[in-house]
Design a protein around this motif. Structure first.
Motif, short mmCIF file in Angstrom:
data_model
loop_
_atom_site.label_atom_id
_atom_site.label_comp_id
_atom_site.label_asym_id
_atom_site.label_seq_id
_atom_site.Cartn_x
_atom_site.Cartn_y
_atom_site.Cartn_z
N VAL B 207 -30.57 -10.36 -11.98
CA VAL B 207 -29.17 -9.99 -11.88
C VAL B 207 -28.93 -9.03 -10.71
N SER B 211 -27.33 -12.36 -5.88
CA SER B 211 -25.91 -12.18 -6.14
C SER B 211 -25.14 -13.50 -6.10
N PRO B 213 -23.96 -17.15 -6.86
CA PRO B 213 -24.08 -18.02 -8.03
C PRO B 213 -24.99 -19.23 -7.75
N GLN B 216 -28.56 -18.45 -8.79
CA GLN B 216 -28.80 -17.79 -10.07
C GLN B 216 -29.79 -18.54 -10.96
N VAL B 220 -29.15 -15.37 -15.95
CA VAL B 220 -27.96 -14.71 -15.41
C VAL B 220 -26.72 -15.54 -15.69
N ALA B 221 -26.83 -16.85 -15.48
CA ALA B 221 -25.68 -17.72 -15.71
C ALA B 221 -25.25 -17.66 -17.17
N GLN B 224 -23.46 -14.42 -18.04
CA GLN B 224 -22.08 -14.39 -17.53
C GLN B 224 -21.16 -15.26 -18.35
N GLY B 227 -20.55 -13.66 -21.70
CA GLY B 227 -19.81 -12.42 -21.60
C GLY B 227 -18.31 -12.64 -21.45
N GLY B 228 -17.94 -13.80 -20.89
CA GLY B 228 -16.53 -14.09 -20.73
C GLY B 228 -15.89 -14.37 -22.09
#
Lengths: 374, 269
Positions: B207, B211, B213, B216, B220-221, B224, B227-228
């Motif tokens: 992460v 940086s 996408p 990634q 990490v994907a 994210q 988290g949305g």
């Protein structure tokens, strides 16, 4: 330099040299650089943090002073308290669940291999995967809170992960005093152990230091106030969910350790105790648990250093910006890479390193010493 | 009575460990509109496989990144660890007993204590934001554990065999390629499994160092996506299954070696 003449040993040295250089730079060089960075003002001024050639000034231990006693860094102090409680309950949970499962499995139930596989599989997952799953499990209106409705009970309404409730609060100002009390308790414990095993010198040193520390705690320790005001910190209930998920993931590991330990205890020893009329409970209490003590200690150290560093599980479960479930490892990331307060991030990194080193260095020392003896 | 307690405990524990799995699978198989908090535990009324198709298209590039990164870093760190372990087990140079613990310490440090210079270093050598930068980092910080496992493994090879090789005229490299390396297969299996799992599951380096996408890795994907708030839960759950599958398969089929790596990870001489 006799060994240089031996061609093969020289080759050996040359083969390992690149790795040593790499680790020297990436571990020790970078630690020193982080330490230096933590003594500067890099990032205090946001414009300076993002400029290509920042003007960095040396400011000594100012960043550390602010973290422990500055008005704006209360979040860091709460994070330290969070880490303490998280570590405590995570270790207790893993040891308890792991030992319980190991004892049950040690009695060779049917399908032992199947159960072992089930209990250990979370270990193969990423903390991100675990966190994503448990985030869904712990939705305030669903998941675990809906479980009681399956058997006709009313649904739970605990605010997993988002609760702002805090228990067991103490003032940050009491910390020097409380730390001294805890350390002297440990010293007294060590002294008792030393006297019992006949090491009088060690016992006297330990009890002497305990007495000195207590004297300090009750005289000067009380007057040492890091902050001019009371700042209460306690155990955030929002952590319960994260502790649950972490125990879910890691207790299989302690189970594996304990099971290996239990299987190593010779059957004759148990038989002998039973013949002497020991009950099952006495057998465990007097013979088996003491034999498992070294395993408990290494499990505590391994779990402890994992929990001090934990970052991804919390990131995935509660999100990076949920203050009640923040820990220093996460705060370091936010401070450095989101807020661009690079020097302060470096200082948090160094404090984390000290915490982990305090756990790991004695462990490595004792492990390698016992290896040499063998 | 004892039996009842025993199986009762096992039943409850199995429930605790498998309930999340049940929830992941049924959520991934529900239509987005059928996912409500109230009916979390209900089986889907209609099996909806499209979530997997969606997750597969969304995550395929990230899975490819993860595979590339993990395979490269695993191979490189295993090879280096094998050579290092060979030296430390069989050709101890003076000072090796001091160097080794210093090396091991690198395995336990919180990476937050090196992250800032590391970030700058990777950027300065032109690997910032790339998978190769991440591979370099995983190889370097993987060295302590791979070296440790191989050193302990090679310590079991009797010195007489090395000695016999020397008498037959083999040198440092000859002994490695003809005697030690061919005996290394089980050692490699443990190391490869350990490194594969660790690197696949890693998040902090990924992460911070990557940086864009496009580069990634899957962790990490997934973080994210989950988290949305706007996303329906079927997608993160299908994604979590995809992200978990490789290491889970390794664990199921090579569990014995997986556990051996696990125990080696807690030092042990």
């Amino acid at each position: 330099m006799n060994w240089l003449k031996n061609k093969d040993t020289l080759y050996g040295f040359l083969v390992i040299l690149p790795s040593l250089v790499l680790l020297g730079i990436f571990v020790y060089g970078f630690i020193l650089q982080t330490f230096y960075t933590s003594l500067t003002d890099w990032g205090r001024d946001p414009a300076q943090a993002l400029s290509a050639n920042p003007q960095i000034r040396f400011i000594g231990f100012e960043n550390y002073r602010e973290l422990f006693t500055g008005f704006v860094d209360a979040r860091f102090r709460q994070d330290l308290v969070n880490t303490f409680f998280f570590t405590l309950f995570f270790i207790l949970g893993c040891l308890g669940v792991g030992l319980g499962l190991a004892i049950v499995l040690d009695r060779s139930p049917k399908g032992e291999g199947f159960f072992r596989t089930i209990f250990l599989f979370p270990m193969s997952l990423s903390f991100i995967v675990t966190g994503t799953i448990w985030r869904w499990m712990l939705q305030p209106q669903g998941g675990v809170n809906q479980l009681p409705t399956l058997v006709g009970l009313p649904k739970g309404d605990f605010a997993w992960l988002t609760s702002r409730e805090q228990i067991w609060q103490v003032s940050w100002n009491d910390l020097p005093f409380l730390t001294a009390l805890v350390v002297s308790a440990v010293l007294v414990f060590i002294a008792l152990g030393a006297f019992r095993s006949g090491e009088r010198r060690r016992g006297f040193i330990a009890s002497g230091s305990a007495a000195l520390l207590l004297l300090w705690a009750f005289t000067l320790g009380r007057t040492l106030q890091p902050l001019p005001y009371d700042e209460p910190h306690g155990f955030n209930l929002a952590f319960i969910g994260i502790i649950l998920a972490a125990v879910w993931q890691m207790s299989g590991y302690t189970m594996a350790l304990y099971l290996a330990g239990l299987r190593g205890i010779p059957e004759e020893l148990r038989e002998a105790a039973r013949v002497d009329g020991a009950s099952e409970w006495q057998l465990y209490q007097r013979i088996i648990f003491p034999l498992l003590a070294p395993i408990t200690l290494s499990a505590m150290i391994i779990l402890g250093h994992i929990s001090l560093k934990i970052f991804d599980l919390i990131f995935a479960m509660a999100g990076a910006d949920n203050a009640p479930t923040d820990v220093p490892a996460l705060l370091m990331y936010l401070t450095t890479f989101r807020a661009n307060q690079i020097a302060k991030g470096a200082a948090i990194g160094m404090i984390l390193l000290l915490l982990v080193a305090a756990v790991i260095v004695p462990y490595l020392y004792s492990q390698l010493k016992s290896e040499v003896r063998r | 009575m004892g039996r009842i307690v025993q199986y009762g405990v096992l039943f409850l524990a199995t429930l605790f460990f498998l309930l999340p799995v049940y929830l992941v699978i049924i959520t991934a198989l529900k239509e987005p509109s059928a996912i409500t908090l109230k009916d979390t535990w209900r089986l889907p009324e209609r099996w909806y496989w499209e979530s997997f198709a969606q997750a597969w298209t969304a995550f395929l590039p990230k899975l490819q990144n993860s595979f590339f990164l993990t395979i490269m870093a695993t191979i490189l760190s295993a090879l280096l660890g094998s050579l290092n372990g060979y030296v430390l087990a069989k050709w101890k140079f003076p000072g090796a007993s001091i160097v080794f613990p210093l090396m091991l310490f690198g395995m336990f440090i919180p990476y937050q204590a090196v992250l800032i210079p590391l970030f700058q270093f990777v950027r300065e050598i032109g690997l910032g934001g790339t998978l190769w930068g991440l591979i370099l980092v995983h190889v370097v910080y993987g060295l302590p554990i791979t070296t440790l496992i191989f050193r302990n493994y090679y310590a079991e090879i009797p010195d007489e065999m090395i000695e016999a090789g020397r008498i037959d005229g083999a040198g440092f490299f000859g002994i490695y390629s003809r005697i030690v390396f061919p005996l290394s297969v089980p050692g490699f299996v443990v190391v490869v499994i350990w490194q594969f799992t660790q690197i696949w599951n890693e998040f902090l380096f990924a992460v911070t160092l990557v940086s864009s996408p496009a580069n990634q890795p899957i962790t990490v994907a997934l973080a994210q996506l989950a988290g949305g708030e706007a996303v329906k839960w079927n997608l993160p759950m299908a994604g979590a299954l995809l992200a978990a599958l490789p290491t889970l398969l390794v664990y199921i089929f090579l569990g014995r070696y997986f556990i051996r790596g696990l125990l080696a990870g807690s030092v042990k001489g």
